[in-house]
Design a protein around this motif. Structure first.
Motif, PDB file in Angstrom:
ATOM      1  N   GLU A   1       7.382  -5.571  -8.841  1.00  0.00           N
ATOM      2  CA  GLU A   1       7.503  -5.351  -7.405  1.00  0.00           C
ATOM      3  C   GLU A   1       7.477  -3.877  -7.015  1.00  0.00           C
ATOM      4  O   GLU A   1       7.262  -3.547  -5.847  1.00  0.00           O
ATOM      5  CB  GLU A   1       8.794  -5.984  -6.880  1.00  0.00           C
ATOM      6  CG  GLU A   1      10.060  -5.398  -7.487  1.00  0.00           C
ATOM      7  CD  GLU A   1      11.306  -6.132  -7.025  1.00  0.00           C
ATOM      8  OE1 GLU A   1      11.917  -5.668  -6.055  1.00  0.00           O
ATOM      9  OE2 GLU A   1      11.652  -7.156  -7.633  1.00  0.00           O
ATOM     10  N   LEU A   2       7.683  -2.976  -7.972  1.00  0.00           N
ATOM     11  CA  LEU A   2       7.706  -1.554  -7.643  1.00  0.00           C
ATOM     12  C   LEU A   2       6.479  -0.824  -8.197  1.00  0.00           C
ATOM     13  O   LEU A   2       6.546   0.347  -8.549  1.00  0.00           O
ATOM     14  CB  LEU A   2       8.994  -0.918  -8.187  1.00  0.00           C
ATOM     15  CG  LEU A   2      10.288  -1.485  -7.606  1.00  0.00           C
ATOM     16  CD1 LEU A   2      11.498  -0.812  -8.238  1.00  0.00           C
ATOM     17  CD2 LEU A   2      10.335  -1.337  -6.096  1.00  0.00           C
ATOM     18  N   LYS A   3       5.358  -1.520  -8.242  1.00  0.00           N
ATOM     19  CA  LYS A   3       4.142  -0.933  -8.812  1.00  0.00           C
ATOM     20  C   LYS A   3       3.672   0.307  -8.065  1.00  0.00           C
ATOM     21  O   LYS A   3       3.007   1.161  -8.625  1.00  0.00           O
ATOM     22  CB  LYS A   3       3.028  -1.981  -8.822  1.00  0.00           C
ATOM     23  CG  LYS A   3       3.031  -2.879 -10.056  1.00  0.00           C
ATOM     24  CD  LYS A   3       1.785  -3.736 -10.092  1.00  0.00           C
ATOM     25  CE  LYS A   3       1.705  -4.495 -11.409  1.00  0.00           C
ATOM     26  NZ  LYS A   3       0.500  -5.342 -11.479  1.00  0.00           N
ATOM     27  N   ASN A   4       3.975   0.400  -6.780  1.00  0.00           N
ATOM     28  CA  ASN A   4       3.467   1.512  -5.973  1.00  0.00           C
ATOM     29  C   ASN A   4       4.296   2.792  -6.108  1.00  0.00           C
ATOM     30  O   ASN A   4       3.990   3.797  -5.482  1.00  0.00           O
ATOM     31  CB  ASN A   4       3.395   1.096  -4.499  1.00  0.00           C
ATOM     32  CG  ASN A   4       2.363   0.000  -4.266  1.00  0.00           C
ATOM     33  OD1 ASN A   4       1.349  -0.047  -4.952  1.00  0.00           O
ATOM     34  ND2 ASN A   4       2.632  -0.884  -3.323  1.00  0.00           N
ATOM     35  N   ILE A   5       5.348   2.749  -6.905  1.00  0.00           N
ATOM     36  CA  ILE A   5       6.173   3.934  -7.103  1.00  0.00           C
ATOM     37  C   ILE A   5       5.422   4.962  -7.958  1.00  0.00           C
ATOM     38  O   ILE A   5       4.679   4.601  -8.876  1.00  0.00           O
ATOM     39  CB  ILE A   5       7.513   3.541  -7.760  1.00  0.00           C
ATOM     40  CG1 ILE A   5       8.434   2.923  -6.703  1.00  0.00           C
ATOM     41  CG2 ILE A   5       8.196   4.720  -8.426  1.00  0.00           C
ATOM     42  CD1 ILE A   5       9.788   2.553  -7.223  1.00  0.00           C
ATOM     43  N   ASN A   6       5.622   6.227  -7.657  1.00  0.00           N
ATOM     44  CA  ASN A   6       5.024   7.309  -8.427  1.00  0.00           C
ATOM     45  C   ASN A   6       5.559   7.255  -9.857  1.00  0.00           C
ATOM     46  O   ASN A   6       6.745   7.505 -10.088  1.00  0.00           O
ATOM     47  CB  ASN A   6       5.383   8.651  -7.769  1.00  0.00           C
ATOM     48  CG  ASN A   6       4.688   9.821  -8.433  1.00  0.00           C
ATOM     49  OD1 ASN A   6       3.644   9.677  -9.053  1.00  0.00           O
ATOM     50  ND2 ASN A   6       5.273  11.007  -8.297  1.00  0.00           N
ATOM     51  N   SER A   7       4.715   6.912 -10.825  1.00  0.00           N
ATOM     52  CA  SER A   7       5.213   6.684 -12.177  1.00  0.00           C
ATOM     53  C   SER A   7       4.286   7.286 -13.225  1.00  0.00           C
ATOM     54  O   SER A   7       3.116   7.568 -12.967  1.00  0.00           O
ATOM     55  CB  SER A   7       5.387   5.186 -12.443  1.00  0.00           C
ATOM     56  OG  SER A   7       4.141   4.523 -12.381  1.00  0.00           O
ATOM     57  N   VAL A   8       4.849   7.457 -14.417  1.00  0.00           N
ATOM     58  CA  VAL A   8       4.094   7.933 -15.580  1.00  0.00           C
ATOM     59  C   VAL A   8       4.463   7.051 -16.763  1.00  0.00           C
ATOM     60  O   VAL A   8       5.496   6.377 -16.753  1.00  0.00           O
ATOM     61  CB  VAL A   8       4.419   9.412 -15.900  1.00  0.00           C
ATOM     62  CG1 VAL A   8       3.988  10.323 -14.773  1.00  0.00           C
ATOM     63  CG2 VAL A   8       5.915   9.585 -16.192  1.00  0.00           C
ATOM     64  N   ASP A   9       3.626   7.069 -17.803  1.00  0.00           N
ATOM     65  CA  ASP A   9       3.928   6.247 -18.974  1.00  0.00           C
ATOM     66  C   ASP A   9       4.000   7.056 -20.261  1.00  0.00           C
ATOM     67  O   ASP A   9       3.956   6.493 -21.359  1.00  0.00           O
ATOM     68  CB  ASP A   9       2.899   5.118 -19.113  1.00  0.00           C
ATOM     69  CG  ASP A   9       1.474   5.629 -19.311  1.00  0.00           C
ATOM     70  OD1 ASP A   9       1.295   6.857 -19.419  1.00  0.00           O
ATOM     71  OD2 ASP A   9       0.552   4.806 -19.356  1.00  0.00           O
TER      72      ASP A   9
END
Length: 268
Positions: free
Chosen positions: A246-254
Motif C-alpha cells: 500500500e505504500l509503493k509510492n513512498i520515496n524508497s531505495v533498495d
C-alpha cells in the motif's frame, strides 16, 4: 569541534531490521552525523559503541512524537538533512505516520525497502485466511510470523485443520504474547537463533514436531532466505505472507548505494 559538524549534515535513522546497525556504521564512515531510534533498551545494544549523536529509545506511538523529534532537531541541531526509515517491511503503521509527518513539515524522507527475491519454492498468500485454500488437515505446521501476526495465523491454520506449532523469539513482548495465546504450551519453542547457526535449531524443531510446512512473512533479509533454504532442503512446504504494497509510492531505495546517492541529491 567534531569534523562532522562542519562537513556533513545530520540523519535520523528509524531502525527495526538487521540492516539498521550496518547502515548506521557505514553512514558514519561516510562522515554523516547519525541519530538512531530503536524500540527498546535491548535493541539499542548494538549501537552503543558507535559514535552517534543520540540514541532515542522507545516506540514512537503517535504522529505528535515524531513531529516533536523533528522540530527539536531544527531548534537544537540545525535539523535533519533526511529522515531514513529502516523499520520492518510489515511495520506499516509507523512508516505511514513518519511519511505523513515528514510531508507536512517539508522534511526529506527516504524509506529503505528490502528487495523481493524471486524464489520459486513457496506459496504466496495475500492474507492468512487464504490458508483455507490448502489441505492442512492433520498436518503439522510451523509458524514463524512474529508475535504481532501470530494469533491471526494460528487461528486460520487451526481452523484449516492443522496441528499448529510456533518458533518464538526470546524477547519479553514475544514471550508474553505467546503465553497469553491459545496455543498448547508444548507446541512452541522460545529461542534466539544466531545468523551463524545455519538453521540447525529450526531443522531440529522440524524433525522433532514432524513439520510438513512452514508459514512466515515475505520480509526479505536473512530470515526469509533461511526458511527458503531449510524448506527446500527438507522437502517441506513454505507459505509466505505477501509483503504489504500500500505504500509503493513512498520515496524508497533498495540498497545502501542507492541510499547514499539519494541523500547526496537532497538540497542542503
Amino acid at each position: 569541534m567534531d569534523i562532522r559538524e562542519k562537513c556533513q549534515p545530520h540523519l535520523w535513522l528509524l531502525t527495526g531490521t538487521g540492516e539498521g546497525h550496518v547502515f548506521a556504521e557505514s553512514l558514519l564512515k561516510e562522515g554523516w552525523k547519525i541519530t538512531v531510534s530503536v524500540v527498546s533498551d535491548r535493541a539499542s545494544i548494538p549501537y552503543e559503541k558507535l559514535n552517534l549523536e543520540k540514541i532515542l529509545i522507545g516506540a514512537l506511538i503517535t504522529e505528535e512524537e515524531i513531529r516533536e523529534v523533528i522540530l527539536n532537531a531544527r531548534i537544537h541541531q540545525n535539523g535533519f538533512h533526511c529522515v531514513v526509515d529502516l523499520t520492518h517491511p510489515f511495520a506499516m503503521k509507523i512508516t505511514r505516520s513518519i511519511s505523513k509527518v515528514c510531508r507536512e513539515l517539508g522534511q526529506a524522507f527516504i524509506r529503505y525497502e528490502r528487495a523481493i527475491d524471486n524464489i520459486s519454492n513457496a506459496f504466496l498468500i495475500e492474507k492468512f485466511s487464504d490458508l483455507r485454500n490448502y489441505d492442512l488437515k492433520n498436518k503439522s505446521i510451523l509458524l514463524a510470523v512474529g508475535v504481532r501476526h501470530f494469533q491471526e495465523a494460528f487461528t486460520f491454520a487451526r481452523n484449516a485443520g492443522a496441528n499448529v506449532y510456533a518458533r518464538v523469539l526470546a524477547n519479553p513482548e514475544s514471550i508474553r504474547k505467546i503465553l497469553s495465546s491459545s496455543i498448547q504450551k508444548t507446541n512452541f519453542a522460545i529461542l534466539n537463533p544466531s545468523v551463524s547457526s545455519n538453521g540447525k535449531i529450526e531443522k531440529a524443531l522440524i524433525r522433532k514436531w514432524n513439520i510438513s510446512g512452514v508459514i512466515c512473512r515475505q520480509s526479505g533479509g536473512s530470515n526469509e532466505v533461511l526458511w527458503h533454504r531449510i524448506c527446500l532442503s527438507m522437502r517441506i512446504n513454505l507459505w509466505l505472507l505477501e509483503r504489504p504494497t500500500e505504500l509503493k509510492n513512498i520515496n524508497s531505495v533498495d540498497s545502501f548505494e542507492n541510499l547514499i546517492e539519494k541523500l547526496k541529491s537532497i538540497n542542503m
